[in-house]
Motif scaffolding. Sequence first.
Motif, PDB file in Angstrom:
ATOM      1  N   ILE A 186      -1.606   5.554   1.601  1.00 17.91           N
ATOM      2  CA  ILE A 186      -0.651   4.778   2.401  1.00 17.91           C
ATOM      3  C   ILE A 186      -0.229   3.525   1.649  1.00 17.91           C
ATOM      4  O   ILE A 186       0.959   3.148   1.636  1.00 17.91           O
ATOM      5  CB  ILE A 186      -1.254   4.419   3.773  1.00 17.91           C
ATOM      6  N   LEU A 187      -1.178   2.863   0.975  1.00 17.11           N
ATOM      7  CA  LEU A 187      -0.828   1.678   0.189  1.00 17.11           C
ATOM      8  C   LEU A 187       0.129   2.043  -0.941  1.00 17.11           C
ATOM      9  O   LEU A 187       1.080   1.304  -1.235  1.00 17.11           O
ATOM     10  CB  LEU A 187      -2.096   1.035  -0.384  1.00 17.11           C
ATOM     11  N   MET A 188      -0.105   3.191  -1.585  1.00 19.49           N
ATOM     12  CA  MET A 188       0.792   3.616  -2.654  1.00 19.49           C
ATOM     13  C   MET A 188       2.186   3.910  -2.113  1.00 19.49           C
ATOM     14  O   MET A 188       3.198   3.597  -2.747  1.00 19.49           O
ATOM     15  CB  MET A 188       0.221   4.855  -3.347  1.00 19.49           C
ATOM     16  N   LEU A 189       2.242   4.513  -0.924  1.00 18.94           N
ATOM     17  CA  LEU A 189       3.539   4.801  -0.307  1.00 18.94           C
ATOM     18  C   LEU A 189       4.286   3.510   0.002  1.00 18.94           C
ATOM     19  O   LEU A 189       5.490   3.393  -0.294  1.00 18.94           O
ATOM     20  CB  LEU A 189       3.340   5.620   0.969  1.00 18.94           C
ATOM     21  N   THR A 190       3.609   2.533   0.603  1.00 18.69           N
ATOM     22  CA  THR A 190       4.291   1.276   0.924  1.00 18.69           C
ATOM     23  C   THR A 190       4.708   0.553  -0.352  1.00 18.69           C
ATOM     24  O   THR A 190       5.767  -0.086  -0.387  1.00 18.69           O
ATOM     25  CB  THR A 190       3.417   0.354   1.794  1.00 18.69           C
ATOM     26  N   TYR A 191       3.895   0.662  -1.410  1.00 12.01           N
ATOM     27  CA  TYR A 191       4.275   0.072  -2.697  1.00 12.01           C
ATOM     28  C   TYR A 191       5.590   0.680  -3.181  1.00 12.01           C
ATOM     29  O   TYR A 191       6.503  -0.031  -3.625  1.00 12.01           O
ATOM     30  CB  TYR A 191       3.171   0.309  -3.731  1.00 12.01           C
ATOM     31  N   PHE A 192       5.694   1.993  -3.088  1.00 11.59           N
ATOM     32  CA  PHE A 192       6.914   2.681  -3.512  1.00 11.59           C
ATOM     33  C   PHE A 192       8.112   2.227  -2.674  1.00 11.59           C
ATOM     34  O   PHE A 192       9.171   1.887  -3.213  1.00 11.59           O
ATOM     35  CB  PHE A 192       6.725   4.189  -3.388  1.00 11.59           C
ATOM     36  N   LEU A 193       7.952   2.212  -1.348  1.00 12.17           N
ATOM     37  CA  LEU A 193       9.083   1.880  -0.472  1.00 12.17           C
ATOM     38  C   LEU A 193       9.497   0.418  -0.599  1.00 12.17           C
ATOM     39  O   LEU A 193      10.665   0.082  -0.394  1.00 12.17           O
ATOM     40  CB  LEU A 193       8.721   2.196   0.986  1.00 12.17           C
ATOM     41  N   LYS A 194       8.548  -0.450  -0.950  1.00  8.70           N
ATOM     42  CA  LYS A 194       8.877  -1.868  -1.105  1.00  8.70           C
ATOM     43  C   LYS A 194       9.605  -2.138  -2.425  1.00  8.70           C
ATOM     44  O   LYS A 194      10.247  -3.175  -2.578  1.00  8.70           O
ATOM     45  CB  LYS A 194       7.613  -2.735  -1.007  1.00  8.70           C
ATOM     46  N   ASN A 195       9.485  -1.214  -3.374  1.00  7.08           N
ATOM     47  CA  ASN A 195      10.118  -1.408  -4.672  1.00  7.08           C
ATOM     48  C   ASN A 195      11.328  -0.517  -4.898  1.00  7.08           C
ATOM     49  O   ASN A 195      12.160  -0.812  -5.757  1.00  7.08           O
ATOM     50  CB  ASN A 195       9.088  -1.193  -5.787  1.00  7.08           C
TER      51      ASN A 195
END
Length: 360
Positions: free
Chosen positions: A221-230
């Motif tokens: 989930i953290l990796m997903l939010t990292y992707f969506l934030k960038n």
Amino acid sequence: SKEEMQRTVLGFIPKLDSVGELARGGRDGRNFFLDLSSAMNEMYTNEYAVSEKVWIRREQVRAAIEQVMSNSREFPPGTKVAVFGSSANGFGSPNSDLDLCLSIPASAADFTKDGRGVEAMTNLASKFTAAGMRDVNTERLTARIPIVKFNVPYNDNGTEILVECDLSLQNPLALLNTSLLRTYATISPMTCVLASIIKRWAKSRDINNPSKHTLSSYGYILMLTYFLKNARRGDGNPILPNLQWVDPLWAQNPTTPYREIASKPKSPQTLVAHPTLENYVVNSYFYRQGLEGLQKYCADNNSQVPSVFCLHLSSTTLQTPLITRSTSFRWGINSSRKKSRLKRTDGASTSRVLPSYSHQ
């Protein structure tokens, strides 16, 4: 091999070249992706969305546990039972276990440091048995963070359900992490859909088990939010605002180019002592007030970003280097808390595993 795994798990070997052809296939390709996105949304609704009935059940179980704890008089006045993890952060499912912790008031912080906390939890475990809770297990009371495991019987319209519970002692950062993810889930339901697909993907490949040295669901989930934030929308703004850095004034009226603050605010409420590392204080600040503007901003993603399936394809491509890319990629660390990559302290290379995205 990869093909054997696909044949066993999926029942067929995907022809990945056809996905690329469809992506370039104009209207037919777009319809294909929209159909897959619709199927993903439907699967999330049927299997992962948590109904109001389940939320009520969890709250009633939490309240029952807190009542037993209060009656035991083993803990300082003001101690609460709080839910954290997938049962509360909006990224779980109706079948998620109930992770809870005893939140000790700041005025009694020493209670967890001199052995009294473990002794009190041991005594509380016996009270659970007397209160009708089942399969009470105290084997992990000597762990770094003491835990009591047990099942709570719950009457669901005449049918008994056993709710699996893990109760830990004083885990403030887990509560803050839960609140952060819950806020992301609140402003962007699409993120929950994507997370459910990625978790299902990882589970089917047995790569979401920390005991086997792979990432937990929380890590994905953290990796997903990292992707969506960038990743960027059509207007150049991020798909998902970074709640730990977003400018509060912009968040209240996000109609201009995205802005972030230069430094995170500090206050007695945001500075939290780490539960296991001495003399280490965490600045837990993130934007969480007045979410209506951000909810509307994320809802506008429907006209600004590709389909849910395209985002899923992009995000899993971003995560794939952890498992399948060439060994020429060396381990590094990406941080969603900072605006730059973290430096390693073991002297090793910081060449990236995940593609870096510049902050606008």
